[in-house]
Write an enzyme that holds these catalytic residues in place. Sequence first.
Site, PDB file in Angstrom:
ATOM      1  CG  ASP A 163      44.476  30.001  45.000  1.00 46.51           C
ATOM      2  OD1 ASP A 163      44.999  30.060  45.945  1.00 46.51           O
ATOM      3  OD2 ASP A 163      44.243  29.180  44.294  1.00 46.51           O
ATOM      4  CG  HIS A 207      50.672  35.877  51.755  1.00 45.51           C
ATOM      5  ND1 HIS A 207      49.676  34.750  50.909  1.00 45.51           N
ATOM      6  CD2 HIS A 207      51.557  34.813  52.498  1.00 45.51           C
ATOM      7  CE1 HIS A 207      49.626  34.062  51.029  1.00 45.51           C
ATOM      8  NE2 HIS A 207      50.849  33.973  51.893  1.00 45.51           N
ATOM      9  CG  LEU A 228      33.301  48.843  49.361  1.00 48.95           C
ATOM     10  CD1 LEU A 228      31.798  48.197  48.073  1.00 48.95           C
ATOM     11  CD2 LEU A 228      34.460  48.517  48.852  1.00 48.95           C
TER      12      LEU A 228
END
Length: 250
Positions: free
Chosen positions: A21, A38, A132
């Site tokens: 955020d 972004h 991962l």
Amino acid sequence: MSYKNEIESNKVPEHVAIIMDGNGRWAQQRGNDRSFGHEHGVDAVRSVVEGAAEVGVKYMTLYAFSTENWNRPQGEVNALMALLVHAINEETETLDKNNVRFHTIGDTSSLPQEVQNRLNFIKNRLKDNTGLNLVIALSYSSKWEITQAVKQIAHDAKEGVIAPDEVNEQTISNYLNTADFPDPELMVRTSGEQRISNFLLWQLAYAELYFTPKLWPDFRKEDLFEAIYQYQQRERRFGKTSEQIQEKNA
Ligand code: FPP
């Protein structure tokens, strides 16, 4: 001091979920439009994915686009979609070299066809990797996910695939998008907001929540290490008493 050296390797959370955020505020502070934030958010993604792999996190879920985000100005939605395609194109090789697998959760059928194609491409390309597991939440909301699961359970009960009396917590977990992943032990949210915002409501039942004022584009692997370190200082009780937990660990 580097938090990385302070992390106990046998207590690293298996699954870390992150609400990324603050991109908009970061851009506005610099007099730019929200999409600029972004774009810089991708640098943070790159750094935390690297960091997660370095300390042995097995699953990392990133909240990239919520069901509610469709209501943002069309220009911002388009820019985010283009950024996703661009980031996938740019990062596929590096993710592959680092043995990362790629998954999505959410209603990806609602995404533009080009985004869906790129997502399928990267998932397929990285499917044999064993390091991962990177999970991107896209057009995701937890209430949507739970509603889908309830619908499917009702449907399967009607068809006789499952018996209503046998529905238990595991059944519900199995019908969620996250069926293949363990629940996150740690949830991080950046930008100072202290909310869960319709993210993994079922799966976060026992997660430790960690909030930092840093805006997402400024977040780096060292911040992730700090969050993991702080998580390791907490006592996870799962409804038991502190004495019971200490006896078990003795
Ligand atoms: C929240 O900040 C962030 C988003 C809605 C988008 C997150 C997307 C990325 C970091 C880009 C790409 C992701 C991947 C996985 C490659 P906000 O816009 O709500 O910020 P604000 O609260 O300051 O307005």
